[in-house]
Design an enzyme around this catalytic site. Structure first.
Site, PDB file in Angstrom:
ATOM      1  N   ASP A   1      -9.327  -7.086  -4.668  1.00 46.76           N
ATOM      2  CA  ASP A   1      -8.639  -5.896  -4.177  1.00 46.76           C
ATOM      3  C   ASP A   1      -9.429  -4.643  -4.511  1.00 46.76           C
ATOM      4  O   ASP A   1      -9.916  -4.486  -5.633  1.00 46.76           O
ATOM      5  CB  ASP A   1      -7.255  -5.815  -4.835  1.00 46.76           C
ATOM      6  CG  ASP A   1      -6.232  -5.093  -3.990  1.00 46.76           C
ATOM      7  OD1 ASP A   1      -6.605  -4.076  -3.366  1.00 46.76           O
ATOM      8  OD2 ASP A   1      -5.082  -5.541  -3.945  1.00 46.76           O
TER       9      ASP A   1
ATOM     10  N   SER B   1       0.831  -1.199   0.000  1.00 47.79           N
ATOM     11  CA  SER B   1       0.000   0.000   0.000  1.00 47.79           C
ATOM     12  C   SER B   1       0.871   1.256   0.000  1.00 47.79           C
ATOM     13  O   SER B   1       1.618   1.496  -0.937  1.00 47.79           O
ATOM     14  CB  SER B   1      -0.948  -0.041   1.201  1.00 47.79           C
ATOM     15  OG  SER B   1      -1.984   0.897   1.055  1.00 47.79           O
TER      16      SER B   1
ATOM     17  N   HIS C   1      -7.201  -6.190  -0.373  1.00 50.28           N
ATOM     18  CA  HIS C   1      -6.104  -5.227  -0.349  1.00 50.28           C
ATOM     19  C   HIS C   1      -4.940  -5.710   0.511  1.00 50.28           C
ATOM     20  O   HIS C   1      -3.783  -5.555   0.150  1.00 50.28           O
ATOM     21  CB  HIS C   1      -6.624  -3.884   0.161  1.00 50.28           C
ATOM     22  CG  HIS C   1      -5.575  -2.828   0.281  1.00 50.28           C
ATOM     23  ND1 HIS C   1      -4.763  -2.463  -0.770  1.00 50.28           N
ATOM     24  CD2 HIS C   1      -5.191  -2.054   1.338  1.00 50.28           C
ATOM     25  CE1 HIS C   1      -3.927  -1.504  -0.375  1.00 50.28           C
ATOM     26  NE2 HIS C   1      -4.164  -1.251   0.895  1.00 50.28           N
TER      27      HIS C   1
END
Length: 548
Positions: free
Chosen positions: A469, A240, A517
Site C-alpha cells: 500500500d 480511502s 491501495h
C-alpha cells in the site's frame, strides 16, 4: 558491401557488450537530452491508449449507466444486472451541465433475484435505485444485496474513494453477501459516481469552518439516507477518502455504528504543512504512486517489510515504486528517528510536481483536465487505469477503464471538496490521528427511545491495508494505539464493573497480502474473507447484547 557489413557487426557488438553502467549513463543522457522520439515514447509509456482508440471512446460517448452496468455484469452468479437509469443515462452536454434527477418510473430498475439453483449462496435479491434527498438535485446512487427468506438483522454500508463509484466494489458484493442475516448497501458519494451533482459551495470563511463544511457535504447526505432507509445501526466500510469520511460521520452522528472498517484510509498521518499552513505547499508526497504504481507488480510480489501480517522493524514505506523513482530522504530520516517504532506515523513522502501542487491549490481537479482534454480524455485516463487495473483480466480492465472515464468526465461537484479536506500530497488538513480516538466515545443525543443523552461505550475499529500500500500503514498502527490509550482512560474512569465489561472500544490493523491501495480489488478474495469474519463478529456481539 563487406565494409558496410563489418561496420554493422561492429555496431551490433558494441551494443551487446555495453556495460550496465554505460547503459545507465545512456539512459541518463536520454533523460537529460530527450529527442522527439524519446518524448513520444515517454508519453506513450504513461498514456498507453492510442489516439485512434481514444478518439473512438470519446466519440462513442458511453453513458455512466451503461458503463456501470457493464462492470457489475462481472459479479458472479448475477446473470442479469439491475441498473436504474434515473441518473447517468447520458454524458454531460456541451455546456458541462448534467440532466436533473428524474422521478419517472420508467427509469427505475426492477430487483433481480438469483435462485439457489443458479446461485450456490442464494437466493439473493439485487437492486439498483436512486434515493432522493432533501434540497435541490440531491440524490444518492444505491446498489443493494439482501438474502431472500431471511430477516435483515445487520447492515453493511460501503463507501468508495475519491472520484470513484460503487462499481469498483464489483468483486466484493457477492462475497460479502454470503453471511446470514446481512444486507449490503453500496452508495455513490454525493457529487460523485452516479449520484446527483449539485454545485459544491463552501461559505465558511475560517480554515476550520471550511474543513467542517466540506466534510458535512458528504456525511450529512449519508445521515439523511440512513434515516430514509430506517436503519438504526450498521457497519460502515470506507475506502480511502470514504474511510476518512466514515470517521467524520462516526464523530458527528454517534450511536449508529456497531463497527467501523477503514480500508486504506486517507488522512491519518499528521503533516506540519497540511496542518499549519493556510495554503500548504509540501514538496514531497507519496500520492504519485496512485498514478504510477503498476498493480501487476503489486499483486505479484511480496513486501519484505511485512512479516506474518505485521510491519517489520525498522518501519518503512510499503512500496518502492516511488514517484519518478525518487526515494524520499525525509521518509528515511523519519524512520531512523523513530527507531523502527511502527506506532509513530512517518507520513512517507516523495516529490510532488510543482504544477500538480499549483493545480491542487487552485482547486482544479484532475477530472477537470479530463473534461478539458476532449478527444484526448480517454488517453489521459488510460495513464491511471492501465496501471491500476493491470492485474485484472483484459475485459474487466477495459470495462473499468470505460466506467472510470464515463464518471471522470461528468460535471464537477463533490470532487471540489478535496482541496478543503486534504492538502497537496494527500495529507489531511485536520488529521484523523488527532480525532480517531473519539470514535465511539461521543454523547448520544436524547431521542424518543432514550429521554436522556447517553455516552457511547466504544466501537471496534478495523484498519485494513495492502501489503504494498502507498498509504502509510504506520498511521494505522498509530491510530490503533490512540484507540487503545483512550479505552484505558475510559475504563480507568468507569465507576461500575459492568461499564468495563460492556466497553467495545478496540482498534486493530490487518494487512492483505499482495495488495496495494485498492486492497478490496487487488486482494479481493482475502479481503472478502477478512470482512466476513468481521461481520460474524458484529453478529455475535449483537446476539450477546440481546441475551442480556
Amino acid at each position: 558491401m563487406a565494409t558496410s557489413s563489418a561496420g554493422g557487426d561492429t555496431t551490433l557488438n558494441s551494443k551487446t557488450q555495453q556495460s550496465p553502467l554505460a547503459s545507465q549513463r545512456d539512459k541518463v543522457a536520454q533523460a537529460n537530452n530527450p529527442t522527439p522520439a524519446t518524448r513520444t515514447n515517454r508519453f506513450t509509456q504513461y498514456f498507453p491508449l492510442g489516439y485512434k482508440d481514444g478518439f473512438c471512446q470519446w466519440w462513442a460517448n458511453v453513458s455512466p449507466a451503461v458503463a456501470e452496468h457493464a462492470v457489475l455484469s462481472y459479479i458472479p452468479y448475477l446473470q442479469r444486472t439491475p441498473t436504474h437509469t434515473q441518473t447517468g443515462t447520458t454524458p454531460p452536454v456541451a455546456d458541462g451541465s448534467t440532466p436533473p434527477v428524474t422521478e419517472e418510473s420508467m427509469h427505475s430498475a426492477s430487483p433481480v433475484v438469483t435462485s439457489s439453483t443458479m446461485d450456490p449462496y442464494g437466493p439473493r435479491r439485487w437492486n439498483s435505485t436512486l434515493v432522493k434527498l432533501g434540497g435541490k438535485n440531491r440524490a444518492l446512487n444505491e446498489f443493494s444485496v439482501e438474502r431472500v427468506g431471511e430477516e435483515v438483522e445487520d447492515n453493511l454500508v460501503m463507501l468508495h474513494g475519491y472520484g470513484a463509484g460503487l462499481g469498483f466494489f464489483y468483486k466484493n458484493f457477492e462475497g460479502l453477501s454470503r453471511n446470514a442475516g446481512w444486507k449490503l448497501w453500496a452508495l455513490d458519494l454525493l457529487g460523485m459516481g452516479r449520484s446527483s451533482r449539485p454545485p459544491f459551495v463552501v461559505r465558511a470563511k475560517d480554515r476550520k469552518g471550511k474543513i467542517t463544511e466540506a466534510e458535512n457535504w458528504f456525511i450529512d447526505a449519508l445521515e439523511e439516507w440512513r434515516k430514509q432507509r430506517k436503519i438504526e445501526k450498521f457497519t460502515l466500510l470506507g475506502h480511502s477518502l470514504g474511510g476518512y469520511l466514515a470517521v467524520a460521520y462516526a464523530l458527528k452522528y454517534p450511536g449508529h455504528l456497531n463497527k467501523l472498517i477503514l480500508a486504506s484510509p486517507v488522512g491519518i498521518p499528521e503533516d506540519p504543512y497540511a496542518v499549519n499552513a493556510e495554503m500548504p505547499d509540501p514538496e514531497e508526497s507519496n500520492l504519485g504512486n496512485e498514478f504510477l504504481q503498476d498493480q501487476d507488480d503489486i499483486v505479484n510480489k511480496a513486501n519484505p517489510k511485512i512479516t506474518n501480517g505485521e510491519l517489520a522493524k525498522p518501519a518503512a514505506a510499503a512500496d518502492k515504486n516511488n514517484f519518478l523513482n525518487a526515494q524520499s530522504k525525509a521518509a528515511e530520516k523519519n524512520n531512523n528517528n523513530n527507531n523502527g517504532d511502527k506506532t509513530t506515523p512517518t507520513a512517507p513522502r516523495r516529490p510532488l510536481p510543482k504544477w500538480l501542487t499549483y493545480l491542487w491549490e487552485a482547486n482544479i481537479s484532475p477530472f477537470s483536465l479530463v473534461r478539458w482534454a476532449g478527444p484526448l480524455g480517454p488517453r489521459l485516463v488510460s495513464g491511471w487505469t492501465s496501471r491500476r487495473f493491470s492485474h485484472l483480466p483484459p475485459e474487466e480492465a477495459q470495462a473499468l477503464h470505460v466506467y472510470s472515464y464515463s464518471l471522470f468526465r461528468l460535471r464537477g461537484s463533490g470532487e471540489y471538496a478535496l482541496a478543503y479536506i486534504l492538502a497537496p500530497g494527500a495529507f489531511a488538513r485536520s488529521p484523523l490521528i488527532r480525532r480517531i480516538q473519539g470514535v465511539g466515545r461521543q454523547m448520544i443525543p436524547a431521542s424518543a427511545e432514550n429521554g436522556t443523552p447517553q455516552q457511547e461505550n466504544g466501537i471496534p475499529i478495523v484498519l485494513i491495508y495492502g501489503e504494498n500500500d502507498w498509504m502509510d500503514v504506520q498511521g494505522g498502527y498509530a491510530a490503533a494505539e490512540k484507540i487503545r490509550e483512550e479505552k484505558e482512560r475510559a475504563l480507568k474512569d468507569a465507576s461500575r464493573r459492568e461499564d468495563r465489561r460492556e466497553d467495545n472500544g478496540e482498534g486493530k490493523v490487518v494487512i492483505v497480502k499482495r495488495a496495494g491501495h485498492h486492497v478490496y480489488l487487488d486482494g479481493a478474495e482475502e479481503f472478502n474473507g477478512i470482512m466476513r469474519e468481521e461481520m460474524r463478529d458484529v453478529t455475535e456481539r449483537r446476539k450477546r447484547e440481546e441475551r442480556k
